[in-house]
Design a protein around this motif. Structure first.
Motif, PDB file in Angstrom:
ATOM      1  N   MET A  26       0.853  -0.985   0.038  1.00 25.56           N
ATOM      2  CA  MET A  26       0.094  -0.082  -0.190  1.00 25.56           C
ATOM      3  C   MET A  26       0.916   1.278   0.013  1.00 25.56           C
ATOM      4  O   MET A  26       1.756   1.328   0.732  1.00 25.56           O
ATOM      5  N   ILE A  27       0.422   2.131  -0.775  1.00 23.82           N
ATOM      6  CA  ILE A  27       1.621   3.409  -1.032  1.00 23.82           C
ATOM      7  C   ILE A  27       0.533   4.483  -0.870  1.00 23.82           C
ATOM      8  O   ILE A  27      -0.708   4.641  -1.139  1.00 23.82           O
ATOM      9  N   GLU A  28       1.155   5.430   0.227  1.00 25.15           N
ATOM     10  CA  GLU A  28       0.182   6.638   0.493  1.00 25.15           C
ATOM     11  C   GLU A  28       0.278   7.638  -0.267  1.00 25.15           C
ATOM     12  O   GLU A  28       1.613   7.937  -0.383  1.00 25.15           O
ATOM     13  N   LEU A  29      -0.516   8.330  -0.684  1.00 25.49           N
ATOM     14  CA  LEU A  29      -0.527   9.591  -1.673  1.00 25.49           C
ATOM     15  C   LEU A  29      -1.185  10.681  -0.922  1.00 25.49           C
ATOM     16  O   LEU A  29      -2.442  10.348  -0.598  1.00 25.49           O
ATOM     17  N   ASN A  30      -0.866  11.847  -1.266  1.00 23.05           N
ATOM     18  CA  ASN A  30      -1.642  12.934  -1.098  1.00 23.05           C
ATOM     19  C   ASN A  30      -2.036  13.854  -2.290  1.00 23.05           C
ATOM     20  O   ASN A  30      -1.271  14.351  -3.194  1.00 23.05           O
ATOM     21  N   VAL A  31      -3.344  13.381  -2.728  1.00 20.30           N
ATOM     22  CA  VAL A  31      -3.700  13.783  -4.024  1.00 20.30           C
ATOM     23  C   VAL A  31      -4.842  14.931  -3.564  1.00 20.30           C
ATOM     24  O   VAL A  31      -6.142  14.394  -2.879  1.00 20.30           O
ATOM     25  N   ASN A  32      -4.876  15.891  -4.219  1.00 19.74           N
ATOM     26  CA  ASN A  32      -5.855  17.240  -3.942  1.00 19.74           C
ATOM     27  C   ASN A  32      -6.227  17.418  -2.486  1.00 19.74           C
ATOM     28  O   ASN A  32      -7.307  17.418  -2.085  1.00 19.74           O
ATOM     29  N   ASP A  33      -5.309  17.679  -1.620  1.00 23.05           N
ATOM     30  CA  ASP A  33      -5.398  17.426  -0.085  1.00 23.05           C
ATOM     31  C   ASP A  33      -5.987  16.558   0.282  1.00 23.05           C
ATOM     32  O   ASP A  33      -6.510  16.745   1.554  1.00 23.05           O
ATOM     33  N   ARG A  34      -6.004  15.188  -0.222  1.00 23.24           N
ATOM     34  CA  ARG A  34      -6.734  14.095   0.524  1.00 23.24           C
ATOM     35  C   ARG A  34      -5.680  13.005   0.452  1.00 23.24           C
ATOM     36  O   ARG A  34      -5.072  12.782  -0.636  1.00 23.24           O
ATOM     37  N   PRO A  35      -5.759  12.253   1.621  1.00 23.14           N
ATOM     38  CA  PRO A  35      -4.907  11.291   1.671  1.00 23.14           C
ATOM     39  C   PRO A  35      -5.237   9.836   0.864  1.00 23.14           C
ATOM     40  O   PRO A  35      -6.765   9.776   0.989  1.00 23.14           O
ATOM     41  N   GLN A  36      -4.727   9.221   0.068  1.00 18.49           N
ATOM     42  CA  GLN A  36      -5.196   8.307  -0.564  1.00 18.49           C
ATOM     43  C   GLN A  36      -4.330   6.869  -0.509  1.00 18.49           C
ATOM     44  O   GLN A  36      -3.117   7.016  -0.883  1.00 18.49           O
ATOM     45  N   GLY A  37      -4.676   5.683  -0.241  1.00 20.50           N
ATOM     46  CA  GLY A  37      -4.014   4.694  -0.085  1.00 20.50           C
ATOM     47  C   GLY A  37      -4.107   3.860  -1.397  1.00 20.50           C
ATOM     48  O   GLY A  37      -5.351   3.707  -1.688  1.00 20.50           O
TER      49      GLY A  37
END
Length: 166
Positions: free
Chosen positions: A1-12
Protein backbone atom coordinates in the motif's frame (compact mmCIF):
# COMPACT_ATOMS: atom_id res chain seq x y z
CA UNK A 1 0.00 0.00 0.00
CA UNK A 2 1.42 3.37 -1.01
CA UNK A 3 0.10 6.54 0.65
CA UNK A 4 -0.38 9.51 -1.65
CA UNK A 5 -1.65 13.03 -1.01
CA UNK A 6 -3.86 13.91 -3.98
CA UNK A 7 -5.75 17.21 -4.00
CA UNK A 8 -5.17 17.55 -0.24
CA UNK A 9 -6.68 14.14 0.48
CA UNK A 10 -4.78 11.09 1.71
CA UNK A 11 -5.15 8.16 -0.69
CA UNK A 12 -3.99 4.62 -0.01
CA UNK A 13 -3.16 2.89 -3.28
CA UNK A 14 -2.55 -0.81 -3.69
CA UNK A 15 -0.35 -0.83 -6.79
CA UNK A 16 3.15 -1.77 -7.87
CA UNK A 17 5.55 1.00 -6.77
CA UNK A 18 6.79 1.41 -10.35
CA UNK A 19 3.30 2.17 -11.65
CA UNK A 20 3.16 5.60 -13.29
CA UNK A 21 1.09 8.15 -11.41
CA UNK A 22 -1.12 8.67 -14.48
CA UNK A 23 -2.43 5.10 -14.26
CA UNK A 24 -3.07 5.36 -10.53
CA UNK A 25 -4.96 8.64 -10.96
CA UNK A 26 -7.15 7.30 -13.76
CA UNK A 27 -7.54 3.61 -12.85
CA UNK A 28 -7.48 3.64 -9.04
CA UNK A 29 -8.70 7.10 -8.06
CA UNK A 30 -11.11 7.86 -10.96
CA UNK A 31 -9.41 11.20 -11.59
CA UNK A 32 -9.57 11.30 -15.38
CA UNK A 33 -8.48 14.88 -16.11
CA UNK A 34 -4.88 13.94 -16.89
CA UNK A 35 -4.77 12.16 -20.25
CA UNK A 36 -2.49 9.55 -21.76
CA UNK A 37 -0.81 11.12 -24.76
CA UNK A 38 2.62 9.76 -25.56
CA UNK A 39 3.59 7.83 -22.43
CA UNK A 40 7.09 9.28 -22.75
CA UNK A 41 6.81 12.66 -21.01
CA UNK A 42 6.97 14.52 -24.30
CA UNK A 43 3.45 15.88 -24.94
CA UNK A 44 2.15 17.15 -21.59
CA UNK A 45 -1.40 15.77 -21.78
CA UNK A 46 -0.73 14.03 -18.45
CA UNK A 47 0.65 17.09 -16.61
CA UNK A 48 -0.17 17.43 -12.91
CA UNK A 49 1.51 19.40 -10.15
CA UNK A 50 3.83 17.75 -7.65
CA UNK A 51 4.87 19.99 -4.76
CA UNK A 52 3.80 23.02 -6.80
CA UNK A 53 5.74 22.16 -9.95
CA UNK A 54 4.41 20.85 -13.25
CA UNK A 55 5.26 17.18 -13.79
CA UNK A 56 4.50 14.51 -16.39
CA UNK A 57 2.46 11.88 -14.56
CA UNK A 58 3.03 9.26 -17.27
CA UNK A 59 6.70 8.92 -16.35
CA UNK A 60 6.51 9.50 -12.59
CA UNK A 61 6.42 6.28 -10.54
CA UNK A 62 4.20 6.39 -7.48
CA UNK A 63 7.11 5.19 -5.31
CA UNK A 64 8.65 8.67 -5.74
CA UNK A 65 5.58 10.44 -4.38
CA UNK A 66 5.24 9.41 -0.74
CA UNK A 67 5.02 12.55 1.38
CA UNK A 68 4.62 14.84 -1.64
CA UNK A 69 1.59 16.91 -2.63
CA UNK A 70 -0.06 15.99 -5.91
CA UNK A 71 -2.60 18.30 -7.49
CA UNK A 72 -4.72 17.45 -10.51
CA UNK A 73 -7.15 19.49 -12.58
CA UNK A 74 -9.91 18.14 -10.33
CA UNK A 75 -8.24 19.94 -7.42
CA UNK A 76 -8.52 23.39 -9.00
CA UNK A 77 -12.31 23.70 -9.14
CA UNK A 78 -15.50 22.04 -10.26
CA UNK A 79 -17.70 22.36 -13.32
CA UNK A 80 -20.13 24.35 -11.15
CA UNK A 81 -17.39 26.57 -9.69
CA UNK A 82 -14.27 26.58 -11.85
CA UNK A 83 -11.04 27.96 -10.44
CA UNK A 84 -9.76 31.29 -11.83
CA UNK A 85 -7.48 29.68 -14.40
CA UNK A 86 -10.15 27.22 -15.51
CA UNK A 87 -12.60 30.12 -15.91
CA UNK A 88 -10.06 32.06 -17.98
CA UNK A 89 -9.65 29.07 -20.32
CA UNK A 90 -13.44 28.95 -20.68
CA UNK A 91 -13.71 32.70 -21.26
CA UNK A 92 -10.97 32.67 -23.90
CA UNK A 93 -12.37 29.52 -25.53
CA UNK A 94 -8.88 28.06 -25.27
CA UNK A 95 -10.02 24.46 -25.72
CA UNK A 96 -10.80 23.02 -29.10
CA UNK A 97 -10.65 19.24 -28.85
CA UNK A 98 -9.86 19.55 -25.14
CA UNK A 99 -7.41 16.67 -24.95
CA UNK A 100 -4.40 18.76 -23.90
CA UNK A 101 -6.27 21.34 -21.83
CA UNK A 102 -6.05 19.74 -18.38
CA UNK A 103 -2.28 19.45 -18.80
CA UNK A 104 -2.05 23.00 -20.13
CA UNK A 105 -4.03 24.34 -17.18
CA UNK A 106 -1.89 22.47 -14.67
CA UNK A 107 1.34 23.74 -16.26
CA UNK A 108 -0.07 27.29 -16.31
CA UNK A 109 -1.19 26.98 -12.66
CA UNK A 110 2.35 26.03 -11.65
CA UNK A 111 3.63 29.11 -13.49
CA UNK A 112 1.13 31.48 -11.87
CA UNK A 113 1.88 30.14 -8.40
CA UNK A 114 5.59 30.78 -8.98
CA UNK A 115 5.16 34.06 -10.90
CA UNK A 116 1.91 35.97 -10.45
CA UNK A 117 2.73 38.43 -13.28
CA UNK A 118 4.46 36.53 -16.08
CA UNK A 119 5.30 38.26 -19.33
CA UNK A 120 4.06 36.80 -22.59
CA UNK A 121 7.57 35.50 -23.27
CA UNK A 122 7.70 33.83 -19.83
CA UNK A 123 4.31 32.21 -20.49
CA UNK A 124 5.46 30.93 -23.90
CA UNK A 125 8.68 29.47 -22.46
CA UNK A 126 6.95 27.86 -19.50
CA UNK A 127 4.18 26.32 -21.63
CA UNK A 128 6.56 25.01 -24.30
CA UNK A 129 6.78 21.38 -23.02
CA UNK A 130 3.02 20.94 -23.48
CA UNK A 131 1.74 20.35 -27.01
CA UNK A 132 -1.58 21.46 -28.51
CA UNK A 133 -2.28 19.95 -31.90
CA UNK A 134 -5.42 22.03 -32.46
CA UNK A 135 -3.44 25.25 -32.57
CA UNK A 136 -5.14 27.23 -29.80
CA UNK A 137 -1.79 28.50 -28.53
CA UNK A 138 -2.73 32.18 -28.74
CA UNK A 139 -5.97 31.56 -26.82
CA UNK A 140 -4.05 29.60 -24.20
CA UNK A 141 -1.59 32.49 -23.75
CA UNK A 142 -4.51 34.95 -23.45
CA UNK A 143 -6.19 32.67 -20.89
CA UNK A 144 -3.05 32.60 -18.72
CA UNK A 145 -2.76 36.39 -18.98
CA UNK A 146 -6.47 36.79 -18.11
CA UNK A 147 -6.14 34.48 -15.10
CA UNK A 148 -3.07 36.35 -13.85
CA UNK A 149 -4.98 39.62 -14.04
CA UNK A 150 -8.08 38.13 -12.36
CA UNK A 151 -5.98 36.69 -9.54
CA UNK A 152 -4.23 40.03 -9.00
CA UNK A 153 -7.59 41.85 -9.00
CA UNK A 154 -8.91 39.40 -6.40
CA UNK A 155 -6.06 40.53 -4.16
CA UNK A 156 -4.63 37.16 -3.28
CA UNK A 157 -1.96 34.75 -4.28
CA UNK A 158 -3.00 32.36 -7.08
CA UNK A 159 -3.04 29.39 -4.71
CA UNK A 160 -5.30 31.29 -2.29
CA UNK A 161 -7.94 31.56 -5.00
CA UNK A 162 -8.04 27.86 -5.73
CA UNK A 163 -11.16 25.94 -4.90
CA UNK A 164 -10.37 22.38 -3.96
CA UNK A 165 -12.83 19.83 -5.24
CA UNK A 166 -13.64 17.73 -2.20
Amino acid sequence: MIELNVNDRPQGVDADPTTPLLYVLRDHLALNGAKFGCGLGQCGACTVMIDGKAAFSCVTPISALTGRKIRTIEGLGTSEKPGPLQQAFIDEQAAQCGYCIAGMIMRAQALLEANASPTEDEIRRHMMPNLCRCGTHMRIIRAVQRAAQAMKSAGGAPSANITSAK
